[in-house]
Write an enzyme that holds these catalytic residues in place. Structure first.
Site, PDB file in Angstrom:
ATOM      1  N   CYS A 190      11.798   9.541  -5.595  1.00  0.00           N
ATOM      2  CA  CYS A 190      12.562   9.481  -6.845  1.00  0.00           C
ATOM      3  C   CYS A 190      11.934  10.256  -7.995  1.00  0.00           C
ATOM      4  O   CYS A 190      12.522  10.322  -9.077  1.00  0.00           O
ATOM      5  CB  CYS A 190      12.761   8.018  -7.262  1.00  0.00           C
ATOM      6  N   HIS A 217      -6.168  -8.239  -5.407  1.00  0.00           N
ATOM      7  CA  HIS A 217      -6.036  -7.104  -6.319  1.00  0.00           C
ATOM      8  C   HIS A 217      -5.430  -5.879  -5.646  1.00  0.00           C
ATOM      9  O   HIS A 217      -5.538  -4.766  -6.172  1.00  0.00           O
ATOM     10  CB  HIS A 217      -7.391  -6.772  -6.936  1.00  0.00           C
ATOM     11  N   ALA A 234     -16.985  -7.866  -5.314  1.00  0.00           N
ATOM     12  CA  ALA A 234     -17.541  -6.522  -5.163  1.00  0.00           C
ATOM     13  C   ALA A 234     -18.914  -6.508  -4.511  1.00  0.00           C
ATOM     14  O   ALA A 234     -19.265  -5.561  -3.803  1.00  0.00           O
ATOM     15  CB  ALA A 234     -17.611  -5.838  -6.533  1.00  0.00           C
ATOM     16  N   VAL A 283     -10.613  -4.041  -3.007  1.00  0.00           N
ATOM     17  CA  VAL A 283      -9.431  -3.237  -2.646  1.00  0.00           C
ATOM     18  C   VAL A 283      -9.776  -2.204  -1.582  1.00  0.00           C
ATOM     19  O   VAL A 283      -8.978  -1.313  -1.303  1.00  0.00           O
ATOM     20  CB  VAL A 283      -8.855  -2.535  -3.899  1.00  0.00           C
ATOM     21  N   ASP A 284     -10.962  -2.347  -0.957  1.00  0.00           N
ATOM     22  CA  ASP A 284     -11.459  -1.300  -0.069  1.00  0.00           C
ATOM     23  C   ASP A 284     -11.021  -1.450   1.387  1.00  0.00           C
ATOM     24  O   ASP A 284     -11.231  -0.549   2.195  1.00  0.00           O
ATOM     25  CB  ASP A 284     -12.990  -1.216  -0.135  1.00  0.00           C
ATOM     26  N   CYS A 310       5.100   3.673  -5.874  1.00  0.00           N
ATOM     27  CA  CYS A 310       5.847   4.296  -6.957  1.00  0.00           C
ATOM     28  C   CYS A 310       6.197   3.236  -7.990  1.00  0.00           C
ATOM     29  O   CYS A 310       6.735   2.180  -7.643  1.00  0.00           O
ATOM     30  CB  CYS A 310       7.118   4.961  -6.424  1.00  0.00           C
ATOM     31  N   CYS A 355      10.600   3.355  -7.987  1.00  0.00           N
ATOM     32  CA  CYS A 355      11.422   2.801  -6.900  1.00  0.00           C
ATOM     33  C   CYS A 355      10.667   1.831  -6.010  1.00  0.00           C
ATOM     34  O   CYS A 355      11.264   1.175  -5.157  1.00  0.00           O
ATOM     35  CB  CYS A 355      12.016   3.932  -6.070  1.00  0.00           C
ATOM     36  N   ASN A 387     -24.534 -15.262  -4.472  1.00  0.00           N
ATOM     37  CA  ASN A 387     -24.405 -14.210  -5.481  1.00  0.00           C
ATOM     38  C   ASN A 387     -25.761 -13.974  -6.150  1.00  0.00           C
ATOM     39  O   ASN A 387     -26.523 -14.914  -6.367  1.00  0.00           O
ATOM     40  CB  ASN A 387     -23.373 -14.612  -6.548  1.00  0.00           C
TER      41      ASN A 387
END
Length: 258
Positions: free
Chosen positions: A153, A117, A18, A99-100, A125, A128, A216
């Site tokens: 669905c 991730h 992140a 996830v960006d 969905c 389905c 970091n």
């Protein structure tokens, strides 16, 4: 010093967390000012069991997605530096906990990015398995559907991200493990290295002879294992580090005997 002509170029793996995206306005989750520390209740919005069993949680989750800065964010200097390294001819693979989609937005080809991730830019969905763009689902929310159902669905839709309580995609994880075993350099950047199995990639790479570099702001459990630890701001430190690697000042690992 530049890489000698004909010399094998190092395979560089970048494990990004992140902290890589905070300069783009995307908040982190576990840092000193992270979302989970500020609002522990928010964790329920991305917990699979809570999400599936509570319509109110789903409605709040859709509002969170609608208001999320991740979908409006632009790549920053760190994302651009990674894409630039790949264009230089150095073999690069990114394994990201984010996830960006900002690594791809910066110009890194999809095939070079493994999203451990998942992606916030799509929905899936739970019935389905149909996938569609997040923008379409959010347009339905804006039009008055607080909890849009699958158009195919009628099943429950969720972000195509891995929620708490869900397993990682075994194919993506398997590819990430293979990258960690094969790389010459692994750079863990903007990650606390506390979330498994992503955190295990750092010692796995080091155990297979890779040079481990950690960038970091906060200490991580694997700092003592690292060949180099950098505490400077990521937007400045990562571009400088990757320029050094592109110039050949950190070469491939030595071949192991046998």
């Amino acid at each position: 010093m530049t890489t000698q002509e004909g010399a094998r170029r190092p395979l560089v793996a970048i494990l990004s967390g992140a902290g890589v995206s905070t300069d783009s306005g995307v908040p982190d989750y576990r840092g000193p000012n992270g979302l989970w520390r500020r609002d522990p209740e928010a964790e329920k919005l991305v917990t699979y069991e809570c999400y599936m069993n509570d319509p109110e949680i789903r409605r709040r989750s859709w509002l969170m997605r609608r208001d999320s800065p991740a979908l409006r964010a632009e790549p920053n200097a760190a994302h651009a530096a990674v894409a630039r390294l790949a264009r230089s001819g150095i073999p690069v693979r990114v394994v990201t906990q984010n996830v960006d989609g900002l690594h791809q937005a910066a110009g890194l080809p999809e095939r070079k990015v493994l999203e451990l991730h998942g992606s916030a830019r799509s929905v899936v969905c739970t019935g389905c398995g149909a996938r569609s763009p997040m923008a379409e689902a959010l347009a339905r929310v804006a039009a008055g559907e607080p909890d849009p159902a699958c158009a195919h669905c009628g099943g429950i839709l969720k972000s195509a991200t891995v929620m708490f309580g869900e397993r990682l995609d075994p194919e993506v994880l398997g590819q990430a493990l293979a990258v960690a075993r094969a790389c010459d350099i692994l750079i863990a950047v903007g990650t606390s290295l506390q979330v498994q199995p992503a955190a295990s990639l750092a010692p796995l790479a080091a155990g297979h002879g890779a040079r481990l570099i950690i960038v970091n702001a906060e200490p991580t459990p694997y700092d003592d294992l690292a060949d180099e630890v950098i505490r400077e701001p990521i937007g400045r430190a990562l571009p400088a580090l990757l320029e050094r690697i592109a110039a050949g000042r950190t070469g491939p690992r030595e071949q192991q005997p046998g």
